[in-house]
Design a protein around this motif. Structure first.
Motif, mmCIF file in Angstrom:
data_model
loop_
_atom_site.group_PDB
_atom_site.id
_atom_site.type_symbol
_atom_site.label_atom_id
_atom_site.label_comp_id
_atom_site.label_asym_id
_atom_site.label_seq_id
_atom_site.Cartn_x
_atom_site.Cartn_y
_atom_site.Cartn_z
ATOM 1 N N VAL A 239 0.864 -1.177 0.000
ATOM 2 C CA VAL A 239 0.000 0.000 0.000
ATOM 3 C C VAL A 239 0.902 1.228 0.000
ATOM 4 O O VAL A 239 1.656 1.439 0.956
ATOM 5 N N CYS B 88 -6.564 7.979 3.078
ATOM 6 C CA CYS B 88 -7.116 6.814 2.376
ATOM 7 C C CYS B 88 -6.230 5.584 2.555
ATOM 8 O O CYS B 88 -6.724 4.479 2.817
ATOM 9 N N GLY B 89 -4.918 5.765 2.418
ATOM 10 C CA GLY B 89 -4.008 4.632 2.527
ATOM 11 C C GLY B 89 -4.080 3.940 3.869
ATOM 12 O O GLY B 89 -4.034 2.703 3.950
ATOM 13 N N VAL C 294 -7.003 1.634 3.946
ATOM 14 C CA VAL C 294 -6.750 0.424 3.160
ATOM 15 C C VAL C 294 -5.906 -0.547 3.973
ATOM 16 O O VAL C 294 -6.155 -1.756 3.987
ATOM 17 N N HIS D 85 -2.149 1.668 -4.901
ATOM 18 C CA HIS D 85 -1.386 2.917 -4.974
ATOM 19 C C HIS D 85 -2.264 4.089 -4.540
ATOM 20 O O HIS D 85 -3.091 4.589 -5.307
ATOM 21 N N CYS D 86 -2.088 4.506 -3.281
ATOM 22 C CA CYS D 86 -2.838 5.641 -2.734
ATOM 23 C C CYS D 86 -2.002 6.908 -2.655
ATOM 24 O O CYS D 86 -2.561 7.989 -2.417
ATOM 25 N N TRP E 21 -4.990 1.662 -8.781
ATOM 26 C CA TRP E 21 -4.515 3.053 -8.753
ATOM 27 C C TRP E 21 -5.685 3.931 -8.309
ATOM 28 O O TRP E 21 -6.700 4.040 -9.003
ATOM 29 N N VAL E 22 -5.550 4.542 -7.125
ATOM 30 C CA VAL E 22 -6.641 5.351 -6.590
ATOM 31 C C VAL E 22 -6.583 6.738 -7.213
ATOM 32 O O VAL E 22 -5.646 7.506 -6.983
ATOM 33 N N SER F 38 -9.458 9.948 -8.733
ATOM 34 C CA SER F 38 -10.406 10.887 -8.155
ATOM 35 C C SER F 38 -11.417 11.293 -9.218
ATOM 36 O O SER F 38 -11.091 11.359 -10.413
ATOM 37 N N ALA G 77 -11.837 1.790 0.659
ATOM 38 C CA ALA G 77 -10.884 0.749 1.068
ATOM 39 C C ALA G 77 -11.378 -0.635 0.658
ATOM 40 O O ALA G 77 -10.607 -1.476 0.177
ATOM 41 N N CYS H 44 -10.826 -1.077 -3.002
ATOM 42 C CA CYS H 44 -9.405 -1.302 -3.309
ATOM 43 C C CYS H 44 -9.044 -2.772 -3.143
ATOM 44 O O CYS H 44 -8.386 -3.372 -4.015
#
Length: 316
Positions: free
Chosen positions: A5, A12-13, A16, A60-61, A100-101, A103, A193, A196
């Protein structure tokens, strides 16, 4: 599963990481600072490729988040993380599953966004450098075969942006909002999360990774903006009267800097309807399981229970 992570110490990370650990996975936290659990692997997205030896999948955050105007000198710093850092991550990941986070800020704000599907334009019109660099980064991710998730207005425990900024805007018992009431999609961080982990085959939807395309991620139904604001204020014990500023006047104030902290991006996000269509993520078996009422009930336990009316689901 051993999951890397990135940006694990961020808002956000970190969620997760918690979700992955709770699901029984081994987590490696990549970033400049340790995450809330798992083993820390130091990595600077602006400096080098990460060492992903032994990793099964990557979420990937890591991102540089700031509401800066396009072309600002500081945009280079966002580009270094959101675009060049993405190149480094993808190169190191090879054929591993990558989520891949992104938006919903990547969506062009000029067309109607009353029911936004993933084919909505992302190539231009961005009102800040964040949207522009995230759009550039996700193009790289999609080309490399990654799953891209597009949440909107992420909130939840530890939120450093959405709720704190709203509370800061209350002045003398009054809160000014641009334009009239509109429908808006919001995303509980727990829903993000969960998406993800599901997307890499480590969550509720089974062990099959999602098809590598872009997916909107949000709560099950959109909310009425003014109802959300009232519920948030009540949950935090803040008394304020909402006053609507005509949207054209708010946009003018944002362009000329007459109201500190008010930007064209902020006005757009608050004054225009933005509802994410979730059909593609639902087709993968994913369902959002949290909403704003859950968060407000947990974050302000001594306040009167705050319920947030949701609008009809429509295409969301």
């Amino acid at each position: 599963m051993r999951i890397a992570v990135t940006g694990a110490s961020g808002f956000c990370g970190s969620h997760v990481v918690h979700a992955a650990v709770a699901a029984g996975h081994e987590v490696l936290c990549y970033g400049r600072r340790p995450g809330p659990a798992g083993r820390h692997v130091p990595w600077d997205a602006t400096a080098a490729d990460p060492d992903l030896t032994g990793v099964d999948a990557v979420v990937h955050c890591a991102a540089a988040v700031a509401d800066l105007p396009p072309g600002a000198a500081a945009e280079a710093a966002q580009y270094a993380v959101n675009v060049t850092g993405t190149e480094r991550l993808l190169r190191a990941a090879g054929d591993r599953p990558v989520v891949w986070v992104s938006s919903a800020s990547v969506y062009d704000p000029r067309p109607d966004r009353g029911s936004v599907r993933e084919h909505h334009p992302t190539e231009g019109g961005h009102l800040n450098a964040y949207g522009r660099t995230k759009a550039a980064g996700e193009r790289l991710a999609l080309a490399a075969g990654a799953v891209v998730l597009r949440p909107r207005a992420v909130y939840g425990p530890g939120d450093p942006h959405l709720v704190p900024r709203l509370l800061e805007r209350v002045r003398h018992g009054r809160l000014l909002l641009p334009g009239g009431d509109v429908r808006l999609s919001l995303t509980a961080v727990q829903n993000l999360a969960d998406a993800c982990l599901s997307a890499v085959g480590a969550g509720r939807t089974g062990d099959r990774p999602w098809t590598p395309v872009a997916y909107n991620i949000a709560d099950a139904r959109p909310y009425r903006r003014d109802e959300v604001v009232r519920a948030v204020l009540a949950a935090h014990g803040v008394t304020a009267r909402i006053r609507h500023v005509p949207a054209p006047l708010a946009r003018l104030a944002a362009r000329t800097g007459r109201l500190p902290g008010l930007t064209p991006y902020a006005v757009d996000q608050l004054s225009r309807e933005v509802v994410l269509d979730l059909a593609r993520a639902r087709a993968q078996g994913w369902r959002p399981h949290r909403d704003l009422s859950d968060f407000l009930g947990e974050s302000a336990p001594e306040a009167a229970p705050a319920t947030v009316p949701e609008t009809e689901p429509g295409n969301a």
